[in-house]
Scaffold this active site. Sequence first.
Site, mmCIF file in Angstrom:
data_model
loop_
_atom_site.group_PDB
_atom_site.id
_atom_site.type_symbol
_atom_site.label_atom_id
_atom_site.label_comp_id
_atom_site.label_asym_id
_atom_site.label_seq_id
_atom_site.Cartn_x
_atom_site.Cartn_y
_atom_site.Cartn_z
ATOM 1 N N ASN A 66 11.306 -3.731 -4.110
ATOM 2 C CA ASN A 66 10.992 -5.147 -4.213
ATOM 3 C C ASN A 66 9.491 -5.368 -4.141
ATOM 4 O O ASN A 66 8.763 -4.625 -3.471
ATOM 5 C CB ASN A 66 11.710 -5.946 -3.106
ATOM 6 C CG ASN A 66 10.866 -6.090 -1.858
ATOM 7 O OD1 ASN A 66 10.040 -6.998 -1.754
ATOM 8 N ND2 ASN A 66 11.050 -5.185 -0.900
ATOM 9 N N CYS A 122 3.414 -4.639 5.093
ATOM 10 C CA CYS A 122 3.856 -4.890 3.721
ATOM 11 C C CYS A 122 2.973 -4.085 2.766
ATOM 12 O O CYS A 122 1.746 -4.216 2.802
ATOM 13 C CB CYS A 122 3.766 -6.381 3.401
ATOM 14 S SG CYS A 122 4.163 -6.777 1.678
ATOM 15 N N THR A 184 8.877 -1.074 4.325
ATOM 16 C CA THR A 184 9.233 -0.364 3.098
ATOM 17 C C THR A 184 8.170 0.673 2.732
ATOM 18 O O THR A 184 7.022 0.597 3.172
ATOM 19 C CB THR A 184 9.379 -1.361 1.934
ATOM 20 O OG1 THR A 184 8.177 -2.136 1.836
ATOM 21 C CG2 THR A 184 10.556 -2.288 2.156
#
Length: 294
Positions: A66, A122, A184
């Site tokens: 994503n 992030c 992530t």
Amino acid sequence: MLEVQISSLTLQNPLILASGILGSYSSSLNRLSEHAGALVAKSVGIEEREGYRNPVVVNTPHGLLNAVGLSSPGAEKFALELENYRGDAKLIVSLFASNPDEFVEIARYFDMADAFELNLSCPHVKGLGLTVGNDPELVGDIVRRLKKETSRPIFAKISAFSSYIEVAKSAEEAGVDGVVAINTLKGMAIDIGSKKPILSNVSGGYSGEAVKPVAMKVVWDLYEELDIPIIASGGATSWKDVVEFMLAGASAVQIGSAFFYSYRIFYSLKESLKAYARKEKIRLEEIIGLAHKK
């Protein structure tokens, strides 16, 4: 049986909704709260942020890519939304910013929060997330400033791509109440028809079951070095994954991509953990870090 203590927070079980997963609206959070220990709302910045254009999500055989781009309605508007949270689980608000003053400014909007999570990891937005979290000194400054402003617990979400031991120790020395590991991983996908990257941002964050061994190693390493609680985040899809993370040193485990398999994942995980605890005749807290004992 399933209750865990993380800093001053008592959670009814160790299952936590990961930030960015169904955490944009109070209605969703209220529904999920029945079977969760805590819920992390979607990361919010001080100003409204549109994020990246579609496509922003790619499904792969063993996980998700994503690059949403930290889209956010802005602190003031999101605070009004979260005022409608009436759930049973603890509410953790995730914050993103580029400097200590901005983090403090955002936090002031969220009186309803039980705790704050700092998005320092992030991997796909310049100037935010991992860019900030790669600087141990800056991370320490952010934590110190926030600790002066709020009595709520503060959890720093760090990346496997950073010098995570150094970053975590800097946060611990500054007074952080716990660390969340990991976010992530960097990844991308290419469409062989168009011969171009699929994500509009070219690359994004990779999550899901494939990242679990990476997250497990980071949790293990952090437990060896820190005296503060660790919250695992990365690849947990079954109750056995939750138990493994707790054995490695996690006090709680965030659930994210697994929601794409089942909206009732919290219920099924909770019931399976109850059965495990009964079989082993233990309280779940007793297994935290047990794999480290020789």
